[in-house]
Scaffold this motif. Structure first.
Motif, PDB file in Angstrom:
ATOM      1  N   VAL A 153       0.833  -1.200   0.000  1.00 48.95           N
ATOM      2  CA  VAL A 153       0.000   0.000   0.000  1.00 48.95           C
ATOM      3  C   VAL A 153       0.864   1.246   0.000  1.00 48.95           C
ATOM      4  CG1 VAL A 153      -1.661   1.332   1.352  1.00 48.95           C
ATOM      5  CG2 VAL A 153      -1.965  -1.124   1.094  1.00 48.95           C
ATOM      6  N   LEU A 154       1.851   1.287   0.867  1.00 48.07           N
ATOM      7  CA  LEU A 154       2.704   2.467   0.963  1.00 48.07           C
ATOM      8  C   LEU A 154       3.482   2.729  -0.319  1.00 48.07           C
ATOM      9  CD1 LEU A 154       4.055   2.012   4.601  1.00 48.07           C
ATOM     10  CD2 LEU A 154       2.357   3.679   3.835  1.00 48.07           C
ATOM     11  N   SER A 155       3.777   1.679  -1.032  1.00 48.73           N
ATOM     12  CA  SER A 155       4.535   1.853  -2.276  1.00 48.73           C
ATOM     13  C   SER A 155       3.662   2.279  -3.452  1.00 48.73           C
ATOM     14  CB  SER A 155       5.263   0.556  -2.628  1.00 48.73           C
ATOM     15  OG  SER A 155       4.346  -0.467  -2.994  1.00 48.73           O
ATOM     16  N   GLU A 156       2.334   2.186  -3.289  1.00 45.11           N
ATOM     17  CA  GLU A 156       1.434   2.455  -4.410  1.00 45.11           C
ATOM     18  C   GLU A 156       0.708   3.796  -4.325  1.00 45.11           C
ATOM     19  OE1 GLU A 156      -1.223  -0.845  -4.596  1.00 45.11           O
ATOM     20  OE2 GLU A 156       0.259  -2.190  -5.530  1.00 45.11           O
ATOM     21  N   ILE A 157       0.910   4.549  -3.257  1.00 48.44           N
ATOM     22  CA  ILE A 157       0.131   5.782  -3.089  1.00 48.44           C
ATOM     23  C   ILE A 157       0.910   7.031  -3.457  1.00 48.44           C
ATOM     24  CG2 ILE A 157      -1.429   4.809  -1.379  1.00 48.44           C
ATOM     25  CD1 ILE A 157       0.225   6.033   0.801  1.00 48.44           C
ATOM     26  N   GLY A 158       2.005   6.872  -4.122  1.00 48.87           N
ATOM     27  CA  GLY A 158       2.728   8.027  -4.632  1.00 48.87           C
ATOM     28  C   GLY A 158       3.702   8.662  -3.671  1.00 48.87           C
ATOM     29  N   LEU A 159       4.058   7.999  -2.594  1.00 49.97           N
ATOM     30  CA  LEU A 159       5.050   8.547  -1.672  1.00 49.97           C
ATOM     31  C   LEU A 159       6.444   8.410  -2.262  1.00 49.97           C
ATOM     32  CD1 LEU A 159       3.860   7.015   1.728  1.00 49.97           C
ATOM     33  CD2 LEU A 159       3.656   9.410   1.033  1.00 49.97           C
ATOM     34  N   PRO A 160       7.321   9.361  -1.965  1.00 56.81           N
ATOM     35  CA  PRO A 160       8.727   9.166  -2.339  1.00 56.81           C
ATOM     36  C   PRO A 160       9.247   7.875  -1.729  1.00 56.81           C
ATOM     37  CG  PRO A 160       8.342  11.419  -1.600  1.00 56.81           C
ATOM     38  CD  PRO A 160       7.093  10.649  -1.298  1.00 56.81           C
ATOM     39  N   ASP A 161      10.212   7.268  -2.388  1.00 57.30           N
ATOM     40  CA  ASP A 161      10.696   5.955  -1.976  1.00 57.30           C
ATOM     41  C   ASP A 161      11.151   5.927  -0.523  1.00 57.30           C
ATOM     42  OD1 ASP A 161      11.493   3.182  -2.651  1.00 57.30           O
ATOM     43  OD2 ASP A 161      13.509   3.926  -2.272  1.00 57.30           O
ATOM     44  N   MET A 162      11.907   6.937  -0.094  1.00 60.23           N
ATOM     45  CA  MET A 162      12.403   6.947   1.273  1.00 60.23           C
ATOM     46  C   MET A 162      11.269   7.078   2.282  1.00 60.23           C
ATOM     47  SD  MET A 162      14.772   6.481   3.349  1.00 60.23           S
ATOM     48  CE  MET A 162      16.121   6.362   2.174  1.00 60.23           C
ATOM     49  N   GLU A 163      10.278   7.911   1.982  1.00 62.96           N
ATOM     50  CA  GLU A 163       9.144   8.054   2.896  1.00 62.96           C
ATOM     51  C   GLU A 163       8.338   6.771   2.971  1.00 62.96           C
ATOM     52  OE1 GLU A 163       6.943  11.622   3.601  1.00 62.96           O
ATOM     53  OE2 GLU A 163       7.987  12.589   1.943  1.00 62.96           O
ATOM     54  N   ALA A 164       8.192   6.082   1.851  1.00 64.93           N
ATOM     55  CA  ALA A 164       7.479   4.808   1.858  1.00 64.93           C
ATOM     56  C   ALA A 164       8.200   3.802   2.742  1.00 64.93           C
ATOM     57  CB  ALA A 164       7.347   4.265   0.437  1.00 64.93           C
ATOM     58  N   ARG A 165       9.531   3.844   2.725  1.00 63.26           N
ATOM     59  CA  ARG A 165      10.309   2.937   3.587  1.00 63.26           C
ATOM     60  C   ARG A 165      10.153   3.323   5.057  1.00 63.26           C
ATOM     61  NH1 ARG A 165      16.061   2.209   0.304  1.00 63.26           N
ATOM     62  NH2 ARG A 165      15.188   1.106  -1.514  1.00 63.26           N
ATOM     63  N   ALA A 245      -1.701  12.076   1.127  1.00 60.16           N
ATOM     64  CA  ALA A 245      -1.851  10.692   0.696  1.00 60.16           C
ATOM     65  C   ALA A 245      -2.883  10.007   1.561  1.00 60.16           C
ATOM     66  CB  ALA A 245      -0.521   9.936   0.768  1.00 60.16           C
ATOM     67  N   GLY A 246      -3.502   8.982   1.026  1.00 63.29           N
ATOM     68  CA  GLY A 246      -4.512   8.250   1.774  1.00 63.29           C
ATOM     69  C   GLY A 246      -4.683   6.847   1.227  1.00 63.29           C
ATOM     70  N   ILE A 247      -5.375   6.023   2.011  1.00 65.35           N
ATOM     71  CA  ILE A 247      -5.684   4.645   1.623  1.00 65.35           C
ATOM     72  C   ILE A 247      -7.193   4.521   1.573  1.00 65.35           C
ATOM     73  CG2 ILE A 247      -5.307   2.210   2.138  1.00 65.35           C
ATOM     74  CD1 ILE A 247      -3.063   3.108   4.051  1.00 65.35           C
ATOM     75  N   TYR A 248      -7.702   3.947   0.492  1.00 61.63           N
ATOM     76  CA  TYR A 248      -9.144   3.844   0.303  1.00 61.63           C
ATOM     77  C   TYR A 248      -9.573   2.404   0.105  1.00 61.63           C
ATOM     78  CZ  TYR A 248      -9.198   8.850   0.126  1.00 61.63           C
ATOM     79  OH  TYR A 248      -9.060  10.180   0.475  1.00 61.63           O
ATOM     80  N   THR A 249     -10.781   2.077   0.560  1.00 62.38           N
ATOM     81  CA  THR A 249     -11.303   0.724   0.477  1.00 62.38           C
ATOM     82  C   THR A 249     -12.152   0.509  -0.760  1.00 62.38           C
ATOM     83  OG1 THR A 249     -13.349   1.233   1.628  1.00 62.38           O
ATOM     84  CG2 THR A 249     -11.484   0.584   2.987  1.00 62.38           C
ATOM     85  N   GLU A 250     -12.462  -0.752  -1.001  1.00 61.06           N
ATOM     86  CA  GLU A 250     -13.506  -1.087  -1.960  1.00 61.06           C
ATOM     87  C   GLU A 250     -14.849  -0.703  -1.339  1.00 61.06           C
ATOM     88  OE1 GLU A 250     -12.873  -2.083  -4.879  1.00 61.06           O
ATOM     89  OE2 GLU A 250     -10.815  -2.877  -4.785  1.00 61.06           O
ATOM     90  N   PRO A 251     -15.907  -0.538  -2.134  1.00 59.87           N
ATOM     91  CA  PRO A 251     -17.218  -0.147  -1.589  1.00 59.87           C
ATOM     92  C   PRO A 251     -17.793  -1.131  -0.583  1.00 59.87           C
ATOM     93  CG  PRO A 251     -17.165   0.178  -3.968  1.00 59.87           C
ATOM     94  CD  PRO A 251     -15.910  -0.580  -3.609  1.00 59.87           C
ATOM     95  N   THR A 252     -17.308  -2.368  -0.579  1.00 56.95           N
ATOM     96  CA  THR A 252     -17.830  -3.394   0.334  1.00 56.95           C
ATOM     97  C   THR A 252     -17.116  -3.404   1.678  1.00 56.95           C
ATOM     98  OG1 THR A 252     -16.308  -5.011  -0.646  1.00 56.95           O
ATOM     99  CG2 THR A 252     -18.559  -4.888  -1.556  1.00 56.95           C
ATOM    100  N   GLU A 253     -16.180  -2.466   1.904  1.00 60.52           N
ATOM    101  CA  GLU A 253     -15.380  -2.478   3.118  1.00 60.52           C
ATOM    102  C   GLU A 253     -15.377  -1.125   3.820  1.00 60.52           C
ATOM    103  OE1 GLU A 253     -11.930  -5.683   1.905  1.00 60.52           O
ATOM    104  OE2 GLU A 253     -11.782  -3.639   1.137  1.00 60.52           O
ATOM    105  N   ARG A 254     -15.083  -1.154   5.120  1.00 53.69           N
ATOM    106  CA  ARG A 254     -14.910   0.060   5.923  1.00 53.69           C
ATOM    107  C   ARG A 254     -13.620  -0.054   6.726  1.00 53.69           C
ATOM    108  NH1 ARG A 254     -20.326   1.290   9.284  1.00 53.69           N
ATOM    109  NH2 ARG A 254     -19.158   3.182   9.801  1.00 53.69           N
TER     110      ARG A 254
END
Length: 261
Positions: A153-165, A245-254
């Motif tokens: 997830v952290l690698s897919e939301i557009g964070l710089p590589d170091m911040e994702a680490r 940045a944020g993480i979002y669910t599918e419509p079937t999840e909370r």
């Protein structure tokens, strides 16, 4: 689960066998919780009825796989985590952080990211992953919890590589918590979550989150644990990073979330 940057617009016998609710008091996590140590987690935090909350061992593997799979929705203990549990390396970095202080995690991250590294980022992820079990004195392993850094997830939301680490040391996902049906309603799931929260609080993590199916009714349970349940469609905001940045669910999840700092 999908990830993206946030858009601003946008029966009696069974009951007799159940242990009493655990006397955890303020150990619901957070800075006010009861401190845990690596030694205590290896031996087990003792609850009412003699149940222990402890880190998983090799002989727990079959029970942990069964319990986590019972959560449904395809949740499983991945093969590499099972192998690490058998080898004794699962959660080793987290336990080192408890013993030596959170700065030990930073050292392990730097070592994994270095060009002449002996350990890999995969080793770091396994070392930061936590599998806790609830061990009944007669029935054995009757509960399990899995928490891990959400690396993909952290690698897919557009964070710089170091911040994702660095995010691997700041964001933890509660992927699964399960208790054998014969031992539910005794507070074991709550105890597992409380110990998990306290563990990662002491490791200086900022955020714990997880997700559940819409319509499952689990929002009531998670709120009782002091967790914030987000509205349907609402994502987890990662304000600890330099870019929105944020993480979002599918419509079937909370989501449910908890600030740990």
């Amino acid at each position: 689960m999908v990830t993206k940057r946030p858009n601003p617009k946008k029966n009696k016998a069974a009951r007799r066998r159940r242990p009493a609710p655990p006397p955890l008091g303020t150990a619901r996590g957070g800075r006010g919780g009861v401190a845990v140590t690596a030694a205590a987690l290896a031996e087990g935090v003792v609850l009412a009825g003699g149940v222990r909350i402890r880190t998983a061992r090799a002989d727990d593997l079959a029970a942990v796989r069964r319990l986590i799979a019972s959560v449904g929705s395809g949740v499983a203990l991945e093969d590499e985590l099972g192998a690490a549990m058998t080898a004794g390396s699962l959660g080793a970095v987290a336990m080192k952080g408890l013993a030596e202080g959170p700065e030990a995690l930073t050292y392990e991250l730097a070592a994994a990211a270095s060009s002449d590294r002996e350990a890999t980022m995969e080793d770091l992820l396994i070392g930061l992953t936590c599998v806790l079990v609830a061990e009944h004195p007669e029935a054995g392993t009757v509960g399990a919890l899995l928490a891990l850094p959400p690396a993909r997830v952290l690698s897919e939301i557009g964070l710089p590589d170091m911040e994702a680490r660095v995010g691997l040391l700041k964001v933890i996902k509660l992927k699964a918590v399960a208790v054998d049906p014969a031992y539910r309603s005794g507070g074991l799931a709550a105890a597992l979550i409380a110990v998990c929260r306290q563990l990662y609080t002491q490791l200086d993590y900022f955020l714990l989150y997880g997700q559940f199916a819409v319509g499952s009714g689990l929002e009531t349970f998670y709120r009782r644990q002091g967790l914030t349940v987000l509205k349907e469609g609402e994502g987890v905001s990662l304000t600890i990073f330099s870019i929105p940045a944020g993480i979002y669910t599918e419509p079937t999840e909370r989501f449910f979330v908890c600030d740990l700092n």
